[in-house]
Design a protein around this motif. Structure first.
Motif, PDB file in Angstrom:
ATOM      1  N   VAL A  65       0.846  -1.188   0.000  1.00 19.85           N
ATOM      2  CA  VAL A  65       0.000   0.000   0.000  1.00 19.85           C
ATOM      3  C   VAL A  65       0.884   1.241   0.000  1.00 19.85           C
ATOM      4  CG1 VAL A  65      -1.773   1.312   1.259  1.00 19.85           C
ATOM      5  CG2 VAL A  65      -1.856  -1.181   1.232  1.00 19.85           C
ATOM      6  N   GLY A  66       0.563   2.171  -0.897  1.00 25.61           N
ATOM      7  CA  GLY A  66       1.313   3.418  -0.973  1.00 25.61           C
ATOM      8  C   GLY A  66       0.379   4.610  -1.001  1.00 25.61           C
ATOM      9  N   VAL A  67       0.848   5.715  -0.434  1.00 21.07           N
ATOM     10  CA  VAL A  67       0.119   6.978  -0.476  1.00 21.07           C
ATOM     11  C   VAL A  67       1.018   7.983  -1.177  1.00 21.07           C
ATOM     12  CG1 VAL A  67      -0.879   8.853   0.905  1.00 21.07           C
ATOM     13  CG2 VAL A  67      -1.149   6.489   1.655  1.00 21.07           C
ATOM     14  N   GLY A  68       0.469   8.706  -2.123  1.00 19.14           N
ATOM     15  CA  GLY A  68       1.201   9.755  -2.813  1.00 19.14           C
ATOM     16  C   GLY A  68       0.670  11.113  -2.411  1.00 19.14           C
ATOM     17  N   ILE A  69       1.566  12.032  -2.085  1.00 10.97           N
ATOM     18  CA  ILE A  69       1.173  13.399  -1.733  1.00 10.97           C
ATOM     19  C   ILE A  69       1.936  14.344  -2.644  1.00 10.97           C
ATOM     20  CG2 ILE A  69       1.138  15.169   0.069  1.00 10.97           C
ATOM     21  CD1 ILE A  69       1.072  12.928   2.158  1.00 10.97           C
ATOM     22  N   SER A  70       1.188  15.132  -3.427  1.00  8.08           N
ATOM     23  CA  SER A  70       1.813  16.088  -4.340  1.00  8.08           C
ATOM     24  C   SER A  70       1.140  17.451  -4.179  1.00  8.08           C
ATOM     25  CB  SER A  70       1.666  15.610  -5.789  1.00  8.08           C
ATOM     26  OG  SER A  70       0.333  15.758  -6.225  1.00  8.08           O
ATOM     27  N   THR A  71       1.579  18.390  -4.981  1.00 14.85           N
ATOM     28  CA  THR A  71       0.972  19.720  -4.940  1.00 14.85           C
ATOM     29  C   THR A  71      -0.474  19.669  -5.409  1.00 14.85           C
ATOM     30  OG1 THR A  71       1.827  20.145  -7.150  1.00 14.85           O
ATOM     31  CG2 THR A  71       3.134  20.957  -5.319  1.00 14.85           C
ATOM     32  N   GLU A  72      -0.790  18.754  -6.297  1.00 11.01           N
ATOM     33  CA  GLU A  72      -2.125  18.658  -6.890  1.00 11.01           C
ATOM     34  C   GLU A  72      -3.123  17.873  -6.053  1.00 11.01           C
ATOM     35  OE1 GLU A  72      -2.831  20.348  -9.706  1.00 11.01           O
ATOM     36  OE2 GLU A  72      -0.767  21.070  -9.520  1.00 11.01           O
ATOM     37  N   GLY A  73      -2.653  16.996  -5.167  1.00  9.15           N
ATOM     38  CA  GLY A  73      -3.585  16.206  -4.380  1.00  9.15           C
ATOM     39  C   GLY A  73      -2.930  15.017  -3.722  1.00  9.15           C
ATOM     40  N   MET A  74      -3.764  14.011  -3.425  1.00 10.71           N
ATOM     41  CA  MET A  74      -3.315  12.787  -2.766  1.00 10.71           C
ATOM     42  C   MET A  74      -3.902  11.576  -3.463  1.00 10.71           C
ATOM     43  SD  MET A  74      -3.699  13.359   1.272  1.00 10.71           S
ATOM     44  CE  MET A  74      -3.151  14.846   2.034  1.00 10.71           C
ATOM     45  N   CYS A  75      -3.264  10.440  -3.215  1.00 12.81           N
ATOM     46  CA  CYS A  75      -3.717   9.202  -3.825  1.00 12.81           C
ATOM     47  C   CYS A  75      -3.351   8.030  -2.921  1.00 12.81           C
ATOM     48  CB  CYS A  75      -3.045   9.044  -5.190  1.00 12.81           C
ATOM     49  SG  CYS A  75      -3.471   7.528  -6.041  1.00 12.81           S
ATOM     50  N   ILE A  76      -4.225   7.034  -2.863  1.00 10.22           N
ATOM     51  CA  ILE A  76      -3.928   5.754  -2.206  1.00 10.22           C
ATOM     52  C   ILE A  76      -3.901   4.708  -3.307  1.00 10.22           C
ATOM     53  CG2 ILE A  76      -4.692   3.968  -0.596  1.00 10.22           C
ATOM     54  CD1 ILE A  76      -6.187   6.149   0.957  1.00 10.22           C
ATOM     55  N   HIS A  77      -2.824   3.934  -3.334  1.00 10.94           N
ATOM     56  CA  HIS A  77      -2.685   2.903  -4.363  1.00 10.94           C
ATOM     57  C   HIS A  77      -2.410   1.564  -3.697  1.00 10.94           C
ATOM     58  CE1 HIS A  77      -2.395   1.685  -8.467  1.00 10.94           C
ATOM     59  NE2 HIS A  77      -2.133   2.907  -8.908  1.00 10.94           N
ATOM     60  N   TYR A  78      -2.853   0.501  -4.364  1.00 12.02           N
ATOM     61  CA  TYR A  78      -2.622  -0.867  -3.915  1.00 12.02           C
ATOM     62  C   TYR A  78      -1.783  -1.564  -4.975  1.00 12.02           C
ATOM     63  CZ  TYR A  78      -3.684  -5.526  -2.092  1.00 12.02           C
ATOM     64  OH  TYR A  78      -3.601  -6.788  -1.568  1.00 12.02           O
ATOM     65  N   VAL A 110      -4.862  -2.111   4.593  1.00 10.12           N
ATOM     66  CA  VAL A 110      -3.922  -3.105   5.120  1.00 10.12           C
ATOM     67  C   VAL A 110      -4.634  -4.049   6.081  1.00 10.12           C
ATOM     68  CG1 VAL A 110      -1.890  -3.411   6.588  1.00 10.12           C
ATOM     69  CG2 VAL A 110      -1.884  -1.647   4.819  1.00 10.12           C
ATOM     70  N   LYS A 111      -5.486  -3.504   6.939  1.00  4.55           N
ATOM     71  CA  LYS A 111      -6.149  -4.297   7.969  1.00  4.55           C
ATOM     72  C   LYS A 111      -7.357  -5.071   7.461  1.00  4.55           C
ATOM     73  CE  LYS A 111      -6.707  -1.988  11.865  1.00  4.55           C
ATOM     74  NZ  LYS A 111      -6.917  -0.878  12.820  1.00  4.55           N
ATOM     75  N   GLY A 112      -7.808  -4.754   6.253  1.00  3.19           N
ATOM     76  CA  GLY A 112      -8.977  -5.436   5.707  1.00  3.19           C
ATOM     77  C   GLY A 112     -10.278  -4.969   6.304  1.00  3.19           C
ATOM     78  N   LEU A 113     -10.324  -3.730   6.773  1.00  2.90           N
ATOM     79  CA  LEU A 113     -11.536  -3.160   7.362  1.00  2.90           C
ATOM     80  C   LEU A 113     -12.256  -2.278   6.350  1.00  2.90           C
ATOM     81  CD1 LEU A 113     -10.167  -2.068  10.868  1.00  2.90           C
ATOM     82  CD2 LEU A 113     -11.572  -4.070  10.329  1.00  2.90           C
ATOM     83  N   PRO A 114     -13.564  -2.053   6.544  1.00  2.00           N
ATOM     84  CA  PRO A 114     -14.288  -1.145   5.631  1.00  2.00           C
ATOM     85  C   PRO A 114     -13.698   0.263   5.695  1.00  2.00           C
ATOM     86  CG  PRO A 114     -15.820  -2.354   7.039  1.00  2.00           C
ATOM     87  CD  PRO A 114     -14.438  -2.637   7.550  1.00  2.00           C
ATOM     88  N   PHE A 115     -13.736   0.937   4.569  1.00  2.00           N
ATOM     89  CA  PHE A 115     -13.200   2.290   4.500  1.00  2.00           C
ATOM     90  C   PHE A 115     -14.127   3.286   5.171  1.00  2.00           C
ATOM     91  CE2 PHE A 115     -11.505   0.364   0.477  1.00  2.00           C
ATOM     92  CZ  PHE A 115     -10.206   0.268   0.929  1.00  2.00           C
TER      93      PHE A 115
END
Length: 161
Positions: A65-78, A110-115
């Protein structure tokens, strides 16, 4: 890409493009992950695209799992998703609650819980119905296959006359 922290422990990788306001975003994302009890590590990237940063973080993460933080926004990727089809994308919102929710949701993946939900723009909204159906079908078939191979227990109930 340079590593700001080197860690061998399983963690979510937050990949950032340094910019004004990055520290506030990072603080909230990390707080959300900490509240969920999932560790994170930090990488600095050269990409300005949040999706590319998150994708790189997902592949660097032992947890996928990765999170991207940039000037334009954020993203969560699997890690198991195609590069241009991330899990969540947040464009241009300056909202502490949304940033923290991103941390929660990365940890919950990561934990397999509902978002935790709100008006986070799901990348899945970009999929057409047939792609979504195919993805759900694939997951259901995989679960059924695991049950058939003895990785789970299936109870069959029958009516008695």
């Amino acid at each position: 890409m340079q590593s700001d922290k080197t860690s061998q422990k399983p963690s979510i990788i937050i990949c950032i493009f340094p910019h004004e306001g990055c520290a506030a975003k990072l603080r909230e994302v990390q707080a959300g992950m900490e509240e969920e009890g999932v560790p994170c590590s930090l990488l600095t990237g050269e990409e300005v695209d949040a999706i590319a940063l998150a994708y790189r973080g997902a592949y660097a993460s032992p947890l996928g799992v990765g999170v991207g933080i940039s000037t334009e926004g954020m993203c969560i990727h699997y890690q198991k998703l195609p590069e241009r089809q991330p899990l969540f994308v947040l464009d241009g919102e300056d909202n502490l609650a949304e940033w923290r929710r991103f941390g929660y949701n990365a940890a919950r993946l990561v934990k397999g819980l509902p978002f935790k939900s709100k008006q986070i723009e799901a990348a899945g909204n970009q999929l057409d119905t047939s792609q979504l159906y195919a993805s759900v079908r694939e997951i259901v078939l995989k679960v059924l296959q695991e049950f058939a191979q003895g990785h789970g227990e299936v109870n069959t109930w029958s009516k008695t006359p």
